[in-house]
Design a protein around this motif. Structure first.
Motif, PDB file in Angstrom:
ATOM      1  N   VAL A   1      -1.502   7.105   2.743  1.00 45.61           N
ATOM      2  CA  VAL A   1      -2.184   5.807   2.745  1.00 45.61           C
ATOM      3  C   VAL A   1      -2.800   5.557   1.369  1.00 45.61           C
ATOM      4  N   ALA A   2      -3.452   6.578   0.835  1.00 42.62           N
ATOM      5  CA  ALA A   2      -4.088   6.432  -0.481  1.00 42.62           C
ATOM      6  C   ALA A   2      -3.039   6.172  -1.560  1.00 42.62           C
ATOM      7  N   LEU A   3      -1.921   6.886  -1.494  1.00 42.07           N
ATOM      8  CA  LEU A   3      -0.848   6.656  -2.468  1.00 42.07           C
ATOM      9  C   LEU A   3      -0.321   5.227  -2.374  1.00 42.07           C
ATOM     10  N   CYS A   4      -0.215   4.718  -1.150  1.00 40.31           N
ATOM     11  CA  CYS A   4       0.324   3.366  -0.961  1.00 40.31           C
ATOM     12  C   CYS A   4      -0.619   2.313  -1.528  1.00 40.31           C
ATOM     13  N   TYR A   5      -1.904   2.437  -1.244  1.00 42.33           N
ATOM     14  CA  TYR A   5      -2.853   1.457  -1.780  1.00 42.33           C
ATOM     15  C   TYR A   5      -2.849   1.514  -3.313  1.00 42.33           C
ATOM     16  N   ALA A   6      -2.786   2.723  -3.848  1.00 45.71           N
ATOM     17  CA  ALA A   6      -2.745   2.853  -5.317  1.00 45.71           C
ATOM     18  C   ALA A   6      -1.461   2.241  -5.863  1.00 45.71           C
ATOM     19  N   ALA A   7      -0.359   2.401  -5.129  1.00 46.82           N
ATOM     20  CA  ALA A   7       0.911   1.827  -5.573  1.00 46.82           C
ATOM     21  C   ALA A   7       0.856   0.304  -5.561  1.00 46.82           C
ATOM     22  N   VAL A   8       0.245  -0.273  -4.522  1.00 47.10           N
ATOM     23  CA  VAL A   8       0.139  -1.731  -4.471  1.00 47.10           C
ATOM     24  C   VAL A   8      -0.628  -2.225  -5.692  1.00 47.10           C
ATOM     25  N   ASP A   9      -1.683  -1.496  -6.044  1.00 43.17           N
ATOM     26  CA  ASP A   9      -2.472  -1.849  -7.215  1.00 43.17           C
ATOM     27  C   ASP A   9      -1.605  -1.881  -8.476  1.00 43.17           C
ATOM     28  N   GLU A  10      -0.667  -0.959  -8.566  1.00 44.18           N
ATOM     29  CA  GLU A  10       0.239  -0.895  -9.727  1.00 44.18           C
ATOM     30  C   GLU A  10       1.302  -1.988  -9.658  1.00 44.18           C
ATOM     31  N   LEU A  11       1.865  -2.195  -8.485  1.00 46.84           N
ATOM     32  CA  LEU A  11       3.062  -3.016  -8.357  1.00 46.84           C
ATOM     33  C   LEU A  11       2.766  -4.512  -8.286  1.00 46.84           C
ATOM     34  N   ALA A  12       1.561  -4.866  -7.790  1.00 46.61           N
ATOM     35  CA  ALA A  12       1.284  -6.274  -7.474  1.00 46.61           C
ATOM     36  C   ALA A  12       1.404  -7.183  -8.695  1.00 46.61           C
TER      37      ALA A  12
ATOM     38  N   VAL B   1       0.272 -10.792   2.988  1.00 48.59           N
ATOM     39  CA  VAL B   1       1.541 -10.871   2.266  1.00 48.59           C
ATOM     40  C   VAL B   1       1.721  -9.709   1.285  1.00 48.59           C
ATOM     41  N   TRP B   2       0.630  -9.084   0.833  1.00 48.89           N
ATOM     42  CA  TRP B   2       0.820  -7.960  -0.093  1.00 48.89           C
ATOM     43  C   TRP B   2       1.537  -6.784   0.572  1.00 48.89           C
ATOM     44  N   LYS B   3       1.618  -6.807   1.894  1.00 52.98           N
ATOM     45  CA  LYS B   3       2.343  -5.711   2.552  1.00 52.98           C
ATOM     46  C   LYS B   3       3.848  -5.775   2.309  1.00 52.98           C
ATOM     47  N   MET B   4       4.326  -6.889   1.719  1.00 55.37           N
ATOM     48  CA  MET B   4       5.745  -6.926   1.320  1.00 55.37           C
ATOM     49  C   MET B   4       6.069  -5.805   0.338  1.00 55.37           C
ATOM     50  N   LEU B   5       5.069  -5.340  -0.392  1.00 53.61           N
ATOM     51  CA  LEU B   5       5.300  -4.262  -1.356  1.00 53.61           C
ATOM     52  C   LEU B   5       5.508  -2.928  -0.656  1.00 53.61           C
TER      53      LEU B   5
ATOM     54  N   ALA C   1       0.306 -21.400   0.064  1.00 58.70           N
ATOM     55  CA  ALA C   1      -0.994 -22.047  -0.162  1.00 58.70           C
ATOM     56  C   ALA C   1      -2.106 -21.409   0.679  1.00 58.70           C
ATOM     57  N   ARG C   2      -1.840 -20.251   1.276  1.00 57.44           N
ATOM     58  CA  ARG C   2      -2.827 -19.547   2.103  1.00 57.44           C
ATOM     59  C   ARG C   2      -3.412 -20.470   3.181  1.00 57.44           C
ATOM     60  N   PRO C   3      -2.541 -21.061   4.032  1.00 54.97           N
ATOM     61  CA  PRO C   3      -3.051 -21.988   5.039  1.00 54.97           C
ATOM     62  C   PRO C   3      -3.818 -21.286   6.160  1.00 54.97           C
TER      63      PRO C   3
ATOM     64  N   PRO D   1       3.022 -14.587  -7.234  1.00 47.73           N
ATOM     65  CA  PRO D   1       1.596 -14.938  -7.369  1.00 47.73           C
ATOM     66  C   PRO D   1       0.828 -14.773  -6.060  1.00 47.73           C
ATOM     67  N   ALA D   2       1.464 -15.125  -4.936  1.00 48.05           N
ATOM     68  CA  ALA D   2       0.766 -15.021  -3.641  1.00 48.05           C
ATOM     69  C   ALA D   2       0.445 -13.566  -3.305  1.00 48.05           C
ATOM     70  N   ILE D   3       1.369 -12.682  -3.653  1.00 48.48           N
ATOM     71  CA  ILE D   3       1.130 -11.266  -3.382  1.00 48.48           C
ATOM     72  C   ILE D   3      -0.030 -10.754  -4.247  1.00 48.48           C
ATOM     73  N   ALA D   4       0.012 -11.099  -5.529  1.00 52.71           N
ATOM     74  CA  ALA D   4      -1.062 -10.635  -6.426  1.00 52.71           C
ATOM     75  C   ALA D   4      -2.417 -11.178  -5.966  1.00 52.71           C
ATOM     76  N   GLU D   5      -2.425 -12.454  -5.566  1.00 55.28           N
ATOM     77  CA  GLU D   5      -3.684 -13.063  -5.122  1.00 55.28           C
ATOM     78  C   GLU D   5      -4.180 -12.411  -3.833  1.00 55.28           C
ATOM     79  N   SER D   6      -3.265 -12.190  -2.908  1.00 55.95           N
ATOM     80  CA  SER D   6      -3.631 -11.581  -1.632  1.00 55.95           C
ATOM     81  C   SER D   6      -4.208 -10.178  -1.840  1.00 55.95           C
ATOM     82  N   TRP D   7      -3.653  -9.444  -2.790  1.00 60.74           N
ATOM     83  CA  TRP D   7      -4.176  -8.099  -3.063  1.00 60.74           C
ATOM     84  C   TRP D   7      -5.500  -8.184  -3.811  1.00 60.74           C
ATOM     85  N   ARG D   8      -5.591  -9.141  -4.770  1.00 65.36           N
ATOM     86  CA  ARG D   8      -6.840  -9.289  -5.537  1.00 65.36           C
ATOM     87  C   ARG D   8      -8.003  -9.586  -4.577  1.00 65.36           C
TER      88      ARG D   8
END
Lengths: 385, 171
Positions: free
Chosen positions: A57-68, A257-261, A248-250, A85-92
């Motif tokens: 789990v920790a590796l995955c969250y760290a990977a999202v941080d890198e990949l987003a 959406v960041w889980k696409m990574l 548009a994050r309705p 952009p939506a993925i980066a925003e959702s993770w941010r």
């Protein structure tokens, strides 16, 4: 990790159905199979499975941080560029995620190794959380398992707690394909958890979702969808007619959406690149990466967006020793074959559950061959040291 | 212990109705708040019961082709118009409250056409006598979004699901 024979409860069908688990038998073939059971020691559960799952789990969250925000990586993962952009925003914004299931290769001798991460739309949830738990209690009540026996399974209470802490205001819409019994039962189970968390669940078929003039999603009663749990993969939503409306994050999406990574077989290659030789990872590379030549003799080819064991190929050298058909084309990864549990021709893989970032439970699916597909059988487990 | 101490279901299958062994006794309330205020059930039971009743309402409430038929059954303010799946519309009763009781499950209640502030179950059983003191107008307390009134107008449907059907697969 031992596979034992176990006499099925005489009323197991009624018990399953009473819990809403109506798809225990599919096309006449048992999916829920309590004629066997797996036994683990507490050390195996905690040291080889739970601990590594938490580490993954920790590796995955760290990977999202890198990949987003890494456009090259997003390209390698075949994610449509209008979603970057939506993925980066959702993770941010750290949009909260609810649950996921790691599929792990493990044969009783640790550590478990990641085969893939079902991060977006995992099923087998109701049978893991409820039906398997009820099975253990019944066998203990009948004196057929020691009262000291345990099970790695706090999924249900963690789901209720997590649903109450996701910032959902009141109503939670849950959507799945209308004619998929398994998916419908899964979202009905999550609706049950949501009700117990004090939320107001509302069901809608994914096909029935509408949009209003302002781009907000609506249900059949023309109510606005504020939070949507969708048991329908992001990579499908992204390319469908309403996919653009999600940008548009309705509403609050679960999973975000960041889980696409993460719900992408390419994750395994990215994790291996970011954490080479990690004990809970298998060597994995994007197909076409020259480094893939370092893989040993036994290699598995998996499409990035394959599902349910479709389009998987196992190669030994130049020879294909097992393969499944299916509709999934596109880019793929090559992964070293993991040491899965094997007994005769049967293989079994572990599904290790995570709820709100916490490792919390286990399911085991067994197959009469080398590739776990949607014909696999669910075998319950217990812990007895 | 690596497992949950207990697991319970409130909506799914027959497990949700499995509160046997106790003498049936039903209480009726116009809202979650009224249920909690009455102190006969835990707050959790009040909330879970509401959700279960609402779900039953959505799936089993009678549908009427005409407004007048619905009003005849549920009184002059007891109905609402709903949009039908294939276009057009129909009428169905509004959920005015819910009952919960040990051994009886949780069920929606509707306006009794013959008694002011009275409620009836789906089968016409009278529940009742709640006063408006607990919940203002007596209308099911609108917990922000808990009623089924339309909140907007949908301009398009059917924009999701195509991939799933083309792959004819689940997940």
């Amino acid at each position: 990790m031992l596979r034992e024979s176990s006499a099925p409860r005489p009323d197991w069908r009624e018990k399953c159905e009473a819990a809403g688990f109506t798809f225990h038998t599919q096309d006449g073939i048992p999916y829920w199979d309590e004629s066997a059971r797996f036994r683990f020691t507490l050390d195996q559960i905690e040291g080889d499975i739970e601990g590594p799952t938490q580490e993954l789990v920790a590796l995955c969250y760290a990977a999202v941080d890198e990949l987003a925000n890494d456009e090259q990586a997003l390209s390698r993962l075949a994610i449509p560029s209008d979603f970057w952009p939506a993925i980066a925003e959702s993770w941010r914004l750290r949009d909260r995620d609810l649950y996921g299931r790691f599929d792990l290769a493990y044969d009783g001798r640790g550590p478990a190794k990641l085969l893939e991460f079902n991060a977006d739309t995992p099923t087998a949830l109701l049978e893991s959380a409820i039906v398997q738990w009820q099975w253990l209690k019944d066998l203990q009540a009948g004196g057929r398992l020691s009262s000291d026996a345990d099970q790695y399974n706090s999924i249900h209470e963690r789901l209720i707690a997590a649903l109450g802490q996701m910032g959902i205001r009141g109503r939670l819409h849950l959507a799945a394909m209308a004619d998929n019994e398994e998916d419908q039962a899964t979202i009905l189970y999550l609706a049950d958890c949501a009700a117990q968390a004090g939320l107001e669940p509302a069901m809608v078929a994914i096909e029935q979702i509408g949009v209003d003039a302002r781009g907000r999603f609506t249900d059949l009663q023309d109510r606005i969808i504020q939070t949507l749990f969708k048991l329908y993969p992001w990579e499908w939503m992204a390319r469908e007619a309403f996919g653009g409306h999600t940008l548009a994050r309705p509403c609050q999406f679960i999973e975000p959406v960041w889980k696409m990574l993460l719900s992408n077989k390419g994750l395994c290659a990215e994790l291996w690149r970011l954490n080479p030789n990690h004990p809970n990872l298998l060597p994995s590379f994007h197909e076409g990466d020259p480094a893939a030549s370092s893989l040993g003799n036994a290699v598995v080819r998996k499409p990035l967006h394959g599902r349910e064991g479709a389009n998987i190929e196992i190669r030994h050298g130049a020879r294909i020793t097992a393969a499944t058909g299916g509709p999934y084309a596109g880019p793929a990864i090559l992964q070293a074959a993991g040491a899965v549990f094997r007994e005769g021709d049967r293989t079994a893989i572990l599904g290790s559950w995570i709820v709100a970032g916490q490792a919390c439970g286990l399911c085991i699916r067994e197959e009469d061959g080398a590739i776990t597909t949607n014909r696999a059988r669910f075998i319950p487990h217990y812990i007895y040291s | 212990m690596k497992r949950s101490m207990t697991v319970s279901l409130v909506l799914l299958g027959s497990a949700a109705m499995g509160l046997s062994g106790c003498k049936p006794k039903a209480e009726s309330y116009p809202s979650v708040e009224a249920c909690e205020a009455a102190g006969q059930h835990t707050d959790q039971e009040c909330r879970e019961g509401f959700a279960a009743a609402q779900r039953e309402h959505e799936t089993t409430a009678r549908h009427f082709q005409s407004r007048d038929e619905c009003l005849a059954a549920y009184g002059p303010t007891g109905c609402e118009e709903r949009r039908a799946e294939g276009g057009g519309s129909f009428f169905m009763p509004m959920m005015m409250g819910y009952m919960l009781g040990r051994g009886l499950g949780y069920h929606p209640l509707y306006q009794d056409p013959n008694r002011q502030n009275g409620m009836i179950g789906a089968g016409g059983t009278r529940f009742g006598g709640y006063t408006s003191a607990g919940a203002g107008s007596g209308r099911l307390a609108d917990r922000g979004t808990s009623t089924s009134r339309p909140e907007t107008s949908t301009v398009s449907r059917g924009g999701f699901g195509e991939s799933g059907h083309s792959f004819s697969g689940g997940s």
